[in-house]
Design a protein around this motif. Structure first.
Motif, PDB file in Angstrom:
ATOM      1  N   MET A   1       0.839  -1.203   0.000  1.00 28.43           N
ATOM      2  CA  MET A   1       0.000   0.000   0.000  1.00 28.43           C
ATOM      3  C   MET A   1       0.877   1.257   0.000  1.00 28.43           C
ATOM      4  SD  MET A   1      -3.231   0.982   2.451  1.00 28.43           S
ATOM      5  CE  MET A   1      -3.445  -0.625   3.035  1.00 28.43           C
ATOM      6  N   LYS A   2       1.949   1.218   0.794  1.00 28.25           N
ATOM      7  CA  LYS A   2       2.849   2.373   0.865  1.00 28.25           C
ATOM      8  C   LYS A   2       3.538   2.605  -0.482  1.00 28.25           C
ATOM      9  CE  LYS A   2       4.268   2.371   5.714  1.00 28.25           C
ATOM     10  NZ  LYS A   2       5.279   1.838   6.628  1.00 28.25           N
ATOM     11  N   LYS A   3       3.975   1.527  -1.091  1.00 23.86           N
ATOM     12  CA  LYS A   3       4.666   1.642  -2.391  1.00 23.86           C
ATOM     13  C   LYS A   3       3.714   2.264  -3.420  1.00 23.86           C
ATOM     14  CE  LYS A   3       7.220  -1.202  -5.729  1.00 23.86           C
ATOM     15  NZ  LYS A   3       6.273  -1.481  -6.815  1.00 23.86           N
ATOM     16  N   ALA A   4       2.457   1.793  -3.385  1.00 20.85           N
ATOM     17  CA  ALA A   4       1.473   2.315  -4.343  1.00 20.85           C
ATOM     18  C   ALA A   4       1.168   3.783  -4.052  1.00 20.85           C
ATOM     19  CB  ALA A   4       0.201   1.474  -4.271  1.00 20.85           C
ATOM     20  N   ALA A   5       1.152   4.147  -2.773  1.00 22.73           N
ATOM     21  CA  ALA A   5       0.897   5.555  -2.423  1.00 22.73           C
ATOM     22  C   ALA A   5       2.042   6.413  -2.966  1.00 22.73           C
ATOM     23  CB  ALA A   5       0.781   5.709  -0.909  1.00 22.73           C
ATOM     24  N   ASP A   6       3.277   5.899  -2.869  1.00 20.35           N
ATOM     25  CA  ASP A   6       4.427   6.635  -3.421  1.00 20.35           C
ATOM     26  C   ASP A   6       4.281   6.802  -4.931  1.00 20.35           C
ATOM     27  OD1 ASP A   6       5.619   7.016  -0.992  1.00 20.35           O
ATOM     28  OD2 ASP A   6       6.940   5.256  -1.147  1.00 20.35           O
ATOM     29  N   GLU A   7       3.860   5.751  -5.595  1.00 23.43           N
ATOM     30  CA  GLU A   7       3.677   5.828  -7.059  1.00 23.43           C
ATOM     31  C   GLU A   7       2.660   6.913  -7.417  1.00 23.43           C
ATOM     32  OE1 GLU A   7       2.736   2.066  -9.041  1.00 23.43           O
ATOM     33  OE2 GLU A   7       3.905   1.042  -7.495  1.00 23.43           O
ATOM     34  N   MET A   8       1.666   7.058  -6.578  1.00 24.22           N
ATOM     35  CA  MET A   8       0.617   8.064  -6.847  1.00 24.22           C
ATOM     36  C   MET A   8       1.169   9.494  -6.758  1.00 24.22           C
ATOM     37  SD  MET A   8      -2.237   6.529  -7.552  1.00 24.22           S
ATOM     38  CE  MET A   8      -3.752   7.369  -7.103  1.00 24.22           C
ATOM     39  N   GLY A   9       2.317   9.643  -6.083  1.00 20.21           N
ATOM     40  CA  GLY A   9       2.910  10.974  -5.929  1.00 20.21           C
ATOM     41  C   GLY A   9       3.933  11.312  -7.002  1.00 20.21           C
ATOM     42  N   VAL A  10       4.059  10.444  -8.000  1.00 17.08           N
ATOM     43  CA  VAL A  10       5.045  10.665  -9.073  1.00 17.08           C
ATOM     44  C   VAL A  10       4.292  10.744 -10.400  1.00 17.08           C
ATOM     45  CG1 VAL A  10       7.025   9.619 -10.264  1.00 17.08           C
ATOM     46  CG2 VAL A  10       6.804   9.402  -7.773  1.00 17.08           C
ATOM     47  N   LYS A  11       4.621  11.770 -11.192  1.00 13.44           N
ATOM     48  CA  LYS A  11       3.858  12.014 -12.426  1.00 13.44           C
ATOM     49  C   LYS A  11       3.759  10.762 -13.310  1.00 13.44           C
ATOM     50  CE  LYS A  11       3.424  15.643 -15.896  1.00 13.44           C
ATOM     51  NZ  LYS A  11       2.892  14.810 -16.941  1.00 13.44           N
ATOM     52  N   GLU A  12       4.899  10.081 -13.485  1.00 15.01           N
ATOM     53  CA  GLU A  12       4.952   8.951 -14.429  1.00 15.01           C
ATOM     54  C   GLU A  12       4.109   7.757 -13.962  1.00 15.01           C
ATOM     55  OE1 GLU A  12       7.640  10.712 -13.462  1.00 15.01           O
ATOM     56  OE2 GLU A  12       7.741  11.739 -15.400  1.00 15.01           O
TER      57      GLU A  12
ATOM     58  N   PHE B   1       1.529   8.044 -11.538  1.00 13.35           N
ATOM     59  CA  PHE B   1       0.234   8.461 -10.971  1.00 13.35           C
ATOM     60  C   PHE B   1      -0.910   7.752 -11.720  1.00 13.35           C
ATOM     61  CE2 PHE B   1      -3.444  11.184 -11.784  1.00 13.35           C
ATOM     62  CZ  PHE B   1      -3.945  11.303 -10.493  1.00 13.35           C
ATOM     63  N   ARG B   2      -1.966   7.411 -11.011  1.00 10.50           N
ATOM     64  CA  ARG B   2      -3.149   6.799 -11.654  1.00 10.50           C
ATOM     65  C   ARG B   2      -4.400   7.576 -11.276  1.00 10.50           C
ATOM     66  NH1 ARG B   2      -1.961   0.958 -13.243  1.00 10.50           N
ATOM     67  NH2 ARG B   2       0.191   0.781 -12.574  1.00 10.50           N
ATOM     68  N   GLY B   3      -5.234   7.810 -12.246  1.00 12.45           N
ATOM     69  CA  GLY B   3      -6.525   8.446 -11.984  1.00 12.45           C
ATOM     70  C   GLY B   3      -7.616   7.391 -12.019  1.00 12.45           C
ATOM     71  N   TYR B   4      -8.697   7.679 -12.738  1.00 13.56           N
ATOM     72  CA  TYR B   4      -9.744   6.654 -12.877  1.00 13.56           C
ATOM     73  C   TYR B   4      -9.146   5.417 -13.519  1.00 13.56           C
ATOM     74  CZ  TYR B   4     -13.343  10.282 -12.252  1.00 13.56           C
ATOM     75  OH  TYR B   4     -14.123  11.268 -11.767  1.00 13.56           O
TER      76      TYR B   4
ATOM     77  N   GLY C   1     -14.996   2.516  -8.921  1.00 17.48           N
ATOM     78  CA  GLY C   1     -13.840   1.659  -8.671  1.00 17.48           C
ATOM     79  C   GLY C   1     -13.190   1.863  -7.320  1.00 17.48           C
ATOM     80  N   VAL C   2     -12.173   1.048  -7.091  1.00 22.82           N
ATOM     81  CA  VAL C   2     -11.456   1.018  -5.812  1.00 22.82           C
ATOM     82  C   VAL C   2     -10.085   1.658  -6.036  1.00 22.82           C
ATOM     83  CG1 VAL C   2     -10.474  -0.577  -4.095  1.00 22.82           C
ATOM     84  CG2 VAL C   2     -12.677  -1.077  -5.162  1.00 22.82           C
ATOM     85  N   SER C   3      -9.593   2.381  -5.039  1.00 21.32           N
ATOM     86  CA  SER C   3      -8.354   3.136  -5.232  1.00 21.32           C
ATOM     87  C   SER C   3      -7.168   2.217  -5.554  1.00 21.32           C
ATOM     88  CB  SER C   3      -8.047   3.968  -3.984  1.00 21.32           C
ATOM     89  OG  SER C   3      -7.492   3.141  -2.985  1.00 21.32           O
ATOM     90  N   TYR C   4      -6.226   2.767  -6.297  1.00 18.07           N
ATOM     91  CA  TYR C   4      -5.045   2.006  -6.714  1.00 18.07           C
ATOM     92  C   TYR C   4      -4.260   1.448  -5.516  1.00 18.07           C
ATOM     93  CZ  TYR C   4      -0.442   1.115  -8.742  1.00 18.07           C
ATOM     94  OH  TYR C   4       0.750   0.538  -9.092  1.00 18.07           O
TER      95      TYR C   4
END
Ligand code: PLP
Length: 400
Positions: free
Chosen positions: A56-67, A69-72, A283-286
Motif C-alpha cells: 500500500m505504501k509503495k502504491a501511495a508513493d507511485e501516486m505521488g510521481v507524475k509517471e 500516478f493513476r486516476g480513474y 472503482g477502488v483506489s489504486y
C-alpha cells in the motif's frame, strides 16, 4: 411534490446494536470498576499483514510521481493485476474463475445490497433465518417479497431447499454469519440443483471462506458442478486479511450465467452488473488494489494465515469451554462465529443481561438476526487471546 420510497417506512429500525450499546453504557455507568470483555465483536482486531502495508505504501508513493500516478481506472472492474491474483486464488480453492468474471469492489456489503438493482421488483427472494441483515434490508427497500428458510437446531442451522417453495433470488452465506454453520458439498449440490430447476439465481456470500479448515467443505460455490449457470459469488478481504477499514472485496458473475428477458432474449447477468457498476461505481483506489494483490502473494497468504490462526485458536478456546459446560453450539470450527443455545431455557436478551451482570462478558443476542435466533447467542473469536481466555474462565464460574 417529492415522494419518498415508502418501503423504508415499513422497515423496522435496526435496534440490535443500539440496544446493546445502551445496556452497556448503563451498566458501565453503574459499575465503573467492573471492566467488560466484549465477545460480540464483529470487526477484526489484528493489524494488516506487513506485506499488505508495504504494497500500500509503495502504491501511495507511485501516486505521488507524475509517471506512475493513476486516476480513474479504465475498466472499473478492478486492475488486471488484482483480478489475475484473485483468479489464481480461485484455482487453489478448486474453482475455475476467469479474470473477466471478477469485479473488484469496496467490500462485500455494497455489492450484497446493490446487486438487487439488476433484478426486477417482482422476484421472490428466499433467505435463511437467522440472516446477515443486509440481504433482507436491501430487498425490503426495493419492496420485494421475502420468504425465509428456517435455519434452526433441527437442521444444524443449515436450511435446505423446499421443493414446494418457489423463489427467484436465493441468498446463501457459508460459513454463516451469525450461526457459524457451513454447508457441505452435498448440501450445496442440492441448492444448486434447486436453483437450476427453479431458474433462480443464488447469491452466495463467501466472506468467511478463509476460515474453513475442513478440506471437504467447499470454499466457493463454484466448486459445485452447474453453479456457474446459477450463482453469483461475493467475497471480501475484510475478515480474511483485516480489510474492514481498508475496504476491498470482489464479486464473481460467471459468463455462463444467462437469463431470459421478457422478450425472449438471452441476457448475461454480468453485462447488466457491468452496466450498473459503470453508472454508479467508480472503482477502488489504486493503493487499496495493490494492497489486496499483496494478500494473494505467497508471503501475504502466509502472513494473513497467521492472523486467521490466531482467531481460530480463540474460537477453539470458546468451543472447548462450551463443550465443558455442556452448552450446545454451532460454528467455531470453519468459522470465527460461535452460535450457542442460551442455557437453562433463557431468552437471548435474558442471557445477555445475565452474562453482563454476573461476569461482565458481552455477546450478541441471536434474535437480532431473525426469529430463529430467539434463545440463541453469538460469540466471536475476534477479541484478543488473553481476553478470550479470561472471558471463558469467567463463564466457567457460572452456575449454568
Ligand atoms: N457478508 C457477511 C456475511 C458479513 O458478515 C459481512 C461483514 O460483517 C459482509 C458480508 C461485509 O463485509 P465487507 O463489506 O466489510 O466486505
Amino acid at each position: 411534490m417529492i415522494r419518498i420510497n415508502e418501503n423504508f417506512l415499513s422497515m423496522e429500525k435496526n435496534y440490535l446494536f443500539i440496544d446493546i450499546a445502551k445496556r452497556l453504557a448503563a451498566y458501565t455507568a453503574a459499575h465503573p470498576d467492573k471492566p467488560l470483555i466484549r465477545m460480540g465483536i464483529g470487526d477484526v482486531t489484528l493489524p494488516l499483514a506487513p506485506a499488505v502495508v508495504t504494497a500500500m505504501k509503495k502504491a501511495a508513493d507511485e501516486m505521488g510521481v507524475k509517471e506512475t500516478f493513476r486516476g480513474y481506472e479504465d475498466s472499473g472492474a478492478g486492475y488486471a493485476f488484482l483480478r489475475e491474483a484473485i483468479s489464481g486464488y480461485y484455482k487453489t480453492l478448486g474453482a475455475d474463475v476467469s479474470t473477466d468474471e471478477i469485479r473488484v469492489n469496496d467490500g462485500a456489503k455494497s455489492d450484497c445490497g446493490n446487486i438487487t438493482d439488476i433484478f426486477s421488483r417482482d422476484n421472490t427472494v428466499l433467505m435463511t433465518d437467522p440472516v446477515y441483515p443486509v440481504y433482507a434490508d436491501s430487498n425490503r427497500m426495493a419492496g420485494r417479497n421475502i420468504l425465509y428458510a428456517d435455519s434452526d437446531e433441527s437442521n444444524g442451522f443449515a436450511a435446505m431447499p423446499d421443493k414446494y417453495v418457489r423463489a427467484d433470488i436465493i441468498y446463501l452465506c457459508s460459513p454463516n454469519n451469525p450461526t457459524g454453520s457451513v454447508y457441505t458439498k452435498e448440501q450445496l449440490e442440492k441448492w444448486v440443483a434447486y436453483a437450476l430447476v427453479s431458474e433462480a439465481v443464488i447469491i452466495y456470500d463467501s466472506a468467511y471462506e478463509a476460515f474453513i479448515t475442513d478440506p471437504s467443505i467447499p470454499r466457493s460455490i463454484y466448486c459445485i458442478e452447474g453453479a456457474k449457470r446459477c450463482a453469483i459469488e461475493m467475497c471480501s478481504l475484510s475478515k480474511t486479511a483485516g480489510f474492514t477499514g481498508v475496504r476491498c472485496g470482489y464479486t464473481v458473475i460467471p459468463d455462463e450465467l444467462v437469463v431470459k428477458a421478457s422478450d425472449g432474449r438471452d441476457v448475461k447477468l454480468a453485462d447488466l452488473w457491468a452496466r450498473r457498476q459503470g453508472s454508479k461505481f467508480n472503482g477502488v483506489s489504486y493503493p487499496v488494489q495493490r494492497a489486496a494483490e499483496a494478500v494473494f502473494t505467497e508471503e501475504g497468504q502466509r502472513q494473513i494465515r497467521e492472523n486467521i490462526h490466531y482467531y481460530q485458536r480463540n474460537a477453539m478456546v470458546i468451543a472447548n469451554t462450551l463443550d465443558e459446560l455442556g452448552i450446545k453450539y454451532t460454528g467455531g470450527i470453519n468459522s470465527p462465529y460461535i452460535w450457542l443455545k442460551c442455557p437453562g431455557g433463557m431468552g437471548s436478551w435474558e442471557f445477555f443481561d445475565y452474562l453482563l451482570d454476573k461476569v461482565q462478558v458481552v455477546g450478541t443476542p441471536g434474535e437480532g438476526f431473525g426469529r430463529n435466533g430467539c434463545g440463541w447467542f453469538r460469540l466471536t473469536s475476534f477479541n484478543s487471546y488473553e481476553n478470550t481466555v479470561e472471558a471463558m474462565a469467567r463463564l466457567k464460574t457460572l452456575d449454568i
